[in-house]
Design a protein around this motif. Sequence first.
Motif, mmCIF file in Angstrom:
data_model
loop_
_atom_site.group_PDB
_atom_site.id
_atom_site.type_symbol
_atom_site.label_atom_id
_atom_site.label_comp_id
_atom_site.label_asym_id
_atom_site.label_seq_id
_atom_site.Cartn_x
_atom_site.Cartn_y
_atom_site.Cartn_z
ATOM 1 N N ALA A 62 -32.702 33.614 1.904
ATOM 2 C CA ALA A 62 -31.779 34.594 0.952
ATOM 3 C C ALA A 62 -30.349 34.115 1.156
ATOM 4 C CB ALA A 62 -31.883 36.092 1.511
ATOM 5 N N GLN A 63 -29.957 33.662 2.354
ATOM 6 C CA GLN A 63 -28.589 33.213 2.450
ATOM 7 C C GLN A 63 -28.371 32.073 1.771
ATOM 8 O OE1 GLN A 63 -28.312 33.286 6.645
ATOM 9 N NE2 GLN A 63 -27.522 35.489 7.041
ATOM 10 N N ALA A 83 -30.084 31.092 -0.921
ATOM 11 C CA ALA A 83 -29.939 31.401 -2.227
ATOM 12 C C ALA A 83 -28.839 31.896 -2.821
ATOM 13 C CB ALA A 83 -31.036 32.287 -2.692
ATOM 14 N N THR A 84 -28.225 32.901 -1.868
ATOM 15 C CA THR A 84 -26.797 33.357 -2.280
ATOM 16 C C THR A 84 -25.733 32.384 -2.192
ATOM 17 O OG1 THR A 84 -27.440 35.537 -1.009
ATOM 18 C CG2 THR A 84 -25.029 35.015 -1.286
ATOM 19 N N ALA A 85 -25.925 31.389 -1.193
ATOM 20 C CA ALA A 85 -24.687 30.403 -1.403
ATOM 21 C C ALA A 85 -24.905 29.297 -2.821
ATOM 22 C CB ALA A 85 -24.981 29.318 -0.269
ATOM 23 N N LEU A 86 -26.133 29.331 -3.230
ATOM 24 C CA LEU A 86 -26.101 28.651 -4.498
ATOM 25 C C LEU A 86 -26.075 29.414 -5.632
ATOM 26 C CD1 LEU A 86 -29.263 26.342 -3.508
ATOM 27 C CD2 LEU A 86 -26.768 25.623 -3.615
ATOM 28 N N ARG A 87 -25.497 30.707 -5.660
ATOM 29 C CA ARG A 87 -25.188 31.675 -6.873
ATOM 30 C C ARG A 87 -23.908 31.825 -6.734
ATOM 31 N NH1 ARG A 87 -30.312 34.540 -5.174
ATOM 32 N NH2 ARG A 87 -29.022 36.136 -4.321
ATOM 33 N N VAL A 88 -23.077 31.787 -8.021
ATOM 34 C CA VAL A 88 -21.800 32.238 -8.129
ATOM 35 C C VAL A 88 -21.624 33.851 -7.945
ATOM 36 C CG1 VAL A 88 -21.229 30.571 -9.599
ATOM 37 C CG2 VAL A 88 -21.915 32.692 -10.354
ATOM 38 N N PRO A 89 -20.621 34.469 -7.419
ATOM 39 C CA PRO A 89 -20.564 35.807 -6.995
ATOM 40 C C PRO A 89 -21.002 36.654 -8.482
ATOM 41 C CG PRO A 89 -18.714 34.952 -6.068
ATOM 42 C CD PRO A 89 -19.256 33.700 -6.959
ATOM 43 N N ALA A 90 -21.504 37.724 -8.155
ATOM 44 C CA ALA A 90 -21.878 38.796 -9.247
ATOM 45 C C ALA A 90 -20.593 39.397 -10.090
ATOM 46 C CB ALA A 90 -22.837 39.769 -8.927
ATOM 47 N N PRO A 135 -43.839 29.673 -15.630
ATOM 48 C CA PRO A 135 -45.136 30.434 -14.762
ATOM 49 C C PRO A 135 -45.068 30.202 -13.235
ATOM 50 C CG PRO A 135 -45.877 29.484 -16.941
ATOM 51 C CD PRO A 135 -44.802 29.275 -16.793
ATOM 52 N N LYS A 136 -44.608 29.038 -12.949
ATOM 53 C CA LYS A 136 -44.486 28.680 -11.556
ATOM 54 C C LYS A 136 -43.413 29.539 -11.027
ATOM 55 C CE LYS A 136 -43.695 24.926 -8.393
ATOM 56 N NZ LYS A 136 -42.985 23.442 -8.153
ATOM 57 N N THR A 137 -42.278 29.870 -11.646
ATOM 58 C CA THR A 137 -41.354 30.703 -11.085
ATOM 59 C C THR A 137 -41.884 32.020 -10.711
ATOM 60 O OG1 THR A 137 -39.388 29.455 -11.554
ATOM 61 C CG2 THR A 137 -39.067 31.624 -10.965
ATOM 62 N N LEU A 138 -42.563 32.586 -12.059
ATOM 63 C CA LEU A 138 -43.148 33.976 -11.846
ATOM 64 C C LEU A 138 -43.989 34.201 -10.918
ATOM 65 C CD1 LEU A 138 -43.674 34.370 -15.946
ATOM 66 C CD2 LEU A 138 -42.115 35.625 -14.369
ATOM 67 N N ALA A 139 -44.708 33.102 -10.693
ATOM 68 C CA ALA A 139 -46.051 33.398 -9.598
ATOM 69 C C ALA A 139 -45.062 33.588 -8.455
ATOM 70 C CB ALA A 139 -46.872 31.978 -9.564
ATOM 71 N N GLY A 140 -44.044 33.079 -7.866
ATOM 72 C CA GLY A 140 -43.476 33.194 -6.627
ATOM 73 C C GLY A 140 -42.610 34.340 -6.836
ATOM 74 N N LEU A 141 -42.583 35.236 -7.711
ATOM 75 C CA LEU A 141 -41.587 36.508 -7.533
ATOM 76 C C LEU A 141 -42.576 37.757 -7.496
ATOM 77 C CD1 LEU A 141 -39.146 35.509 -10.514
ATOM 78 C CD2 LEU A 141 -38.885 35.517 -8.078
ATOM 79 N N SER A 142 -42.018 38.727 -6.961
ATOM 80 C CA SER A 142 -42.838 40.170 -6.911
ATOM 81 C C SER A 142 -42.464 40.708 -8.392
ATOM 82 C CB SER A 142 -42.338 40.862 -5.985
ATOM 83 O OG SER A 142 -42.443 40.231 -4.583
ATOM 84 N N VAL A 143 -43.529 40.492 -9.305
ATOM 85 C CA VAL A 143 -43.541 40.944 -10.428
ATOM 86 C C VAL A 143 -44.404 41.851 -10.772
ATOM 87 C CG1 VAL A 143 -42.122 38.779 -11.341
ATOM 88 C CG2 VAL A 143 -44.924 38.944 -11.464
ATOM 89 N N GLY A 173 -33.217 37.377 -2.031
ATOM 90 C CA GLY A 173 -32.422 38.437 -1.543
ATOM 91 C C GLY A 173 -32.260 39.589 -2.816
ATOM 92 N N LEU A 174 -32.845 39.264 -4.177
ATOM 93 C CA LEU A 174 -32.466 40.029 -5.104
ATOM 94 C C LEU A 174 -33.764 41.214 -5.242
ATOM 95 C CD1 LEU A 174 -31.094 37.475 -7.795
ATOM 96 C CD2 LEU A 174 -29.659 39.177 -6.316
#
Length: 259
Positions: A20-21, A23-30, A91-99, A72-73
């Motif tokens: 999570a940390q 990923a946060t480092a690779l995202r601009v602030p919200a 689909p690969k990204t969807l498969a790794g998420l809690s959807v 972390g989201l």
Amino acid sequence: MKPTLFLTAALAAFAVQAQAQTATALRVPADQIATKKGPLTVQPITHGSVVFTWNGKTIYVDPYGGAEAYAGLAAPDVILITDIHGDHLDPKTLAGLSVGKALMVVPKAVAEKLPAEYKAQVRILNNGQKLDTLGMSVAAIPMYNLPEAPDAPHIKGRGNGYVLGLGGKNVYLSGDTEDTAEMRALKNIDVAFVCMNLPYTMDVNQAAQGVLAFKPSIVYPYHYRGQNGLSDVASFKQQVNAGNKKIDVRLRNWYLAAK
């Protein structure tokens, strides 16, 4: 708990936290935008992917780029997918998420390509249709290339842009489009996300002229990586503000993870 089990659990928790940390480092602030029902949080992810949180709900738009980008989201309550191409329907990204609990709002062409496990979660919206759900509205807007041609990357009627109604604010997501008559005719848009990547969508000049036509209060250039690298979003901002100083052009780095 036995020491070995405790250690395993601790290491697993540490790994999740570290992911999570990272990923946060690779995202601009919200960003946060005020609405009548509390703040709308805008979290750029990458390319055409963005996550909104509003009124206790989380909305994923075109989840793409690997599940780790979303670490972390909160899990999504709604997923919007605009088109069948892999940078929108991934689909690969969807498969790794809690959807598992998410409503998936998609055009018919996307529904036909989604893995079977998601079929019960799908709500199809065609161009011009509207859905009210979870306290918000979702309207499907045509997205397509100009001039219209049967061999264009994006033909009219296949994909959706979207206008979301969230607590009195209207949020436009262009998807893959050019400055079509439908985009230019939009009214009362508070926040817009507008693509600009040749040869798939429109160039910077088209995007700027389209935005000047429908006059959103805030605009984010997104989906601006094309065959020749990143589009000149600084030029987009200059052109928009030369034509209308009241439009708040927000430049954010949607490609931090690519560095």
